[in-house]
Write a protein that holds these residues in place. Sequence first.
Motif, PDB file in Angstrom:
ATOM      1  N   LYS A  81       0.954  -1.135   0.131  1.00  0.00           N
ATOM      2  CA  LYS A  81       0.028  -0.050   0.096  1.00  0.00           C
ATOM      3  C   LYS A  81       0.732   1.204  -0.045  1.00  0.00           C
ATOM      4  CE  LYS A  81      -3.953  -2.149   2.455  1.00  0.00           C
ATOM      5  NZ  LYS A  81      -4.800  -2.079   3.614  1.00  0.00           N
ATOM      6  N   PRO A  82       0.312   2.298  -0.464  1.00  0.00           N
ATOM      7  CA  PRO A  82       1.197   3.616  -0.525  1.00  0.00           C
ATOM      8  C   PRO A  82       1.488   4.027   0.720  1.00  0.00           C
ATOM      9  CG  PRO A  82      -0.585   3.592  -2.077  1.00  0.00           C
ATOM     10  CD  PRO A  82      -0.766   2.535  -1.445  1.00  0.00           C
ATOM     11  N   PHE A  83       2.524   4.421   1.135  1.00  0.00           N
ATOM     12  CA  PHE A  83       2.890   5.485   2.394  1.00  0.00           C
ATOM     13  C   PHE A  83       3.511   6.603   2.235  1.00  0.00           C
ATOM     14  CE2 PHE A  83       5.504   5.616   6.364  1.00  0.00           C
ATOM     15  CZ  PHE A  83       4.618   5.291   7.190  1.00  0.00           C
ATOM     16  N   LEU A  84       4.420   6.981   1.782  1.00  0.00           N
ATOM     17  CA  LEU A  84       4.963   8.166   1.147  1.00  0.00           C
ATOM     18  C   LEU A  84       4.422   8.366  -0.275  1.00  0.00           C
ATOM     19  CD1 LEU A  84       8.396   8.790   2.706  1.00  0.00           C
ATOM     20  CD2 LEU A  84       6.246   9.318   3.825  1.00  0.00           C
ATOM     21  N   THR A  88       2.934  13.900  -0.368  1.00  0.00           N
ATOM     22  CA  THR A  88       3.400  13.793   1.232  1.00  0.00           C
ATOM     23  C   THR A  88       4.993  13.687   1.446  1.00  0.00           C
ATOM     24  OG1 THR A  88       3.119  11.487   1.487  1.00  0.00           O
ATOM     25  CG2 THR A  88       1.272  12.821   1.880  1.00  0.00           C
ATOM     26  N   THR A  89       5.489  13.137   0.502  1.00  0.00           N
ATOM     27  CA  THR A  89       7.078  12.925   0.750  1.00  0.00           C
ATOM     28  C   THR A  89       7.830  13.967   0.796  1.00  0.00           C
ATOM     29  OG1 THR A  89       9.009  11.523  -0.147  1.00  0.00           O
ATOM     30  CG2 THR A  89       7.404  12.438  -1.793  1.00  0.00           C
ATOM     31  N   GLN A  90       8.986  13.905   1.622  1.00  0.00           N
ATOM     32  CA  GLN A  90      10.023  14.986   1.540  1.00  0.00           C
ATOM     33  C   GLN A  90      11.231  14.285   1.119  1.00  0.00           C
ATOM     34  OE1 GLN A  90       9.893  17.125   5.267  1.00  0.00           O
ATOM     35  NE2 GLN A  90       7.838  16.684   5.582  1.00  0.00           N
ATOM     36  N   PHE A  91      11.365  13.453   0.558  1.00  0.00           N
ATOM     37  CA  PHE A  91      12.442  12.481   0.256  1.00  0.00           C
ATOM     38  C   PHE A  91      12.581  12.811  -1.662  1.00  0.00           C
ATOM     39  CE2 PHE A  91      12.115  10.889   4.166  1.00  0.00           C
ATOM     40  CZ  PHE A  91      13.001  10.403   4.596  1.00  0.00           C
ATOM     41  N   ARG A 119      21.547  13.919  -1.701  1.00  0.00           N
ATOM     42  CA  ARG A 119      21.957  12.532  -1.233  1.00  0.00           C
ATOM     43  C   ARG A 119      22.908  12.876   0.017  1.00  0.00           C
ATOM     44  NH1 ARG A 119      23.931   9.012  -5.797  1.00  0.00           N
ATOM     45  NH2 ARG A 119      23.853   7.221  -4.354  1.00  0.00           N
ATOM     46  N   SER A 120      23.069  14.043   0.470  1.00  0.00           N
ATOM     47  CA  SER A 120      23.891  13.956   1.666  1.00  0.00           C
ATOM     48  C   SER A 120      23.228  13.968   3.090  1.00  0.00           C
ATOM     49  CB  SER A 120      24.682  15.388   1.449  1.00  0.00           C
ATOM     50  OG  SER A 120      23.659  16.499   1.475  1.00  0.00           O
ATOM     51  N   ALA A 121      22.015  13.813   2.967  1.00  0.00           N
ATOM     52  CA  ALA A 121      21.260  14.068   4.212  1.00  0.00           C
ATOM     53  C   ALA A 121      20.411  12.535   4.458  1.00  0.00           C
ATOM     54  CB  ALA A 121      20.142  15.145   4.325  1.00  0.00           C
ATOM     55  N   LEU A 122      20.340  12.284   5.812  1.00  0.00           N
ATOM     56  CA  LEU A 122      19.659  10.872   6.080  1.00  0.00           C
ATOM     57  C   LEU A 122      18.288  11.629   6.849  1.00  0.00           C
ATOM     58  CD1 LEU A 122      22.571   8.894   7.520  1.00  0.00           C
ATOM     59  CD2 LEU A 122      21.758   8.862   5.383  1.00  0.00           C
ATOM     60  N   GLY A 123      17.313  10.854   6.603  1.00  0.00           N
ATOM     61  CA  GLY A 123      16.134  11.356   7.339  1.00  0.00           C
ATOM     62  C   GLY A 123      15.065   9.895   7.918  1.00  0.00           C
ATOM     63  N   GLN A 124      14.302  10.360   8.593  1.00  0.00           N
ATOM     64  CA  GLN A 124      13.432   9.510   9.398  1.00  0.00           C
ATOM     65  C   GLN A 124      11.939   9.557   8.142  1.00  0.00           C
ATOM     66  OE1 GLN A 124      12.512   9.627  13.337  1.00  0.00           O
ATOM     67  NE2 GLN A 124      10.607   8.871  13.081  1.00  0.00           N
ATOM     68  N   ILE A 125      11.817   8.273   7.815  1.00  0.00           N
ATOM     69  CA  ILE A 125      10.609   8.162   7.102  1.00  0.00           C
ATOM     70  C   ILE A 125       9.137   7.923   7.988  1.00  0.00           C
ATOM     71  CG2 ILE A 125       9.233   6.545   5.540  1.00  0.00           C
ATOM     72  CD1 ILE A 125      11.823   6.071   4.161  1.00  0.00           C
ATOM     73  N   CYS A 392       9.443   7.814  -3.110  1.00  0.00           N
ATOM     74  CA  CYS A 392       8.122   7.372  -2.422  1.00  0.00           C
ATOM     75  C   CYS A 392       8.263   6.033  -1.736  1.00  0.00           C
ATOM     76  CB  CYS A 392       7.215   7.050  -3.391  1.00  0.00           C
ATOM     77  SG  CYS A 392       6.204   8.564  -4.058  1.00  0.00           S
ATOM     78  N   ALA A 393       7.487   5.797  -0.777  1.00  0.00           N
ATOM     79  CA  ALA A 393       7.690   4.446   0.031  1.00  0.00           C
ATOM     80  C   ALA A 393       6.064   3.798   0.102  1.00  0.00           C
ATOM     81  CB  ALA A 393       8.101   4.905   1.409  1.00  0.00           C
ATOM     82  N   ASP A 394       6.258   2.698  -0.001  1.00  0.00           N
ATOM     83  CA  ASP A 394       5.156   1.652  -0.009  1.00  0.00           C
ATOM     84  C   ASP A 394       5.261   0.667   1.391  1.00  0.00           C
ATOM     85  OD1 ASP A 394       4.082   2.480  -2.203  1.00  0.00           O
ATOM     86  OD2 ASP A 394       4.198   0.679  -3.482  1.00  0.00           O
ATOM     87  N   VAL A 395       4.165   0.287   1.849  1.00  0.00           N
ATOM     88  CA  VAL A 395       4.360  -0.590   2.861  1.00  0.00           C
ATOM     89  C   VAL A 395       3.521  -1.921   2.912  1.00  0.00           C
ATOM     90  CG1 VAL A 395       2.305   0.588   4.228  1.00  0.00           C
ATOM     91  CG2 VAL A 395       4.162  -0.760   5.681  1.00  0.00           C
ATOM     92  N   TRP A 396       4.060  -2.874   3.218  1.00  0.00           N
ATOM     93  CA  TRP A 396       3.349  -4.260   3.259  1.00  0.00           C
ATOM     94  C   TRP A 396       3.591  -4.908   4.582  1.00  0.00           C
ATOM     95  CZ3 TRP A 396       5.386  -9.300   3.541  1.00  0.00           C
ATOM     96  CH2 TRP A 396       4.686 -10.233   3.268  1.00  0.00           C
TER      97      TRP A 396
END
Length: 416
Positions: A81-84, A88-91, A119-125, A392-396
């Motif tokens: 399912k869609p997540f980000l 909504t995404t900030q990536f 690609r120099s920053a790491l972030g929380q999803i 983007c990100a999906d989740v299962w």
Amino acid sequence: MSMAFTSNLNMPWPLPAAATVLKKIVCLPNLLLLAAVLKGMVTLRNVVLFVLSVQICLAVAEPTIAAGGFVTPSVEVATAKPFLTLNTTQFGPRIEAASVDKFGNIFATDFVGGGQSSRSALGQIANASSKIAQKEFFEDAIATFNGLRFLPSARASRRALAADTTNNRVLQIEQSTASAQPTSRVFCTDPSMVEPNDLTVAYKAGRIYISGQNYTATTLVGDGNLWMCPAPASFFNAQGSRITKPVKAVRLGVFGRTNGIEVSPDEKTLYLSEAFNKDWAVVSNKIWQFTIDPKSGLVSNKKLFVDFQQLDGSGAVDADGMRTDVHGNLFITRNGNGQVLKFSPQGKLLLRINLTSIVAATNLEFGGPFGKSLVIVGQCNDGSPFGEGKGCADVWRGNRAPGHAFHTLKYIPLSY
């Protein structure tokens, strides 16, 4: 070099007719029994045999025709399912390196916030409740991050290792509390590293393994590496002794392009993807498995785990990030066909997960409150050229077992 045992279900059927013939043979008793029933031979025995025969017929895998005319018995199919999403995404589109901390929070590379992809920053999803929670975790202006793994840590602190492709190094990142500013230092480096791509951690043994690839028009052996960075075991326990100077990186082998990499939960097996290009076209993708020596960490006994061209004709689709669950099942992102594949430790294809909002899946990780939410990251499926657009990100949430990294970080005390 010996070949690994593979289940017949993983081997291609070169002609669709082969699958059709098998199905007819298995389902033929249905027709004969039905004819007998229709002719008045309605007996309890015939009815029972008819029901059993139908069940057997339905159990036969319906063949699936893949690219190149390959036919493989189908396996279970799920849909993430869609997540980000695009809205909504900030990536950025180079989102990679999905990783989980001991709380179940999911992180990734290419966090852009309101800025541009670098690609120099790491972030929380996502947070530990599997809810969207986007914020910056760490940034190094001269780095290009592509791999990330968290380490055991005490109380509210976090420790992680990040692969920097630009500077041929792995950084150690430390954060004393969730609100503190993270600091970093070099964990291991070597000028001859081929663009460190991804990494995996053998927590109990105190080692990390690193893949790398030099993406060229025509891939040669040597365009990819496998490296190991050993450290004192105490570095990997919850107290986390500090590395005051970089540990020595050891090259274990040269390959074509190496990308996805993972260690089995028992730390006896290393999985590594290898791909080859010819005139900019991807022509081969395989996963190798190696035996890890428990004392030295060196690898041997190279065996083929899966050849995607033989599996379903998808050798032109890159295998990217890989993760295991606690049972040792291996989950592999396919960067280009919008799928994640789940394999048993014996190499049997168990599941295909179709992605909804992602066209180029790069990595994945289990997180959430019980470590069973599989978050898959990659370039959004919005028609943008490769490397452009957003991430983007999906989740299962269909896995019964938690992820290996989550379970180790949260529940297994690592003290040496």
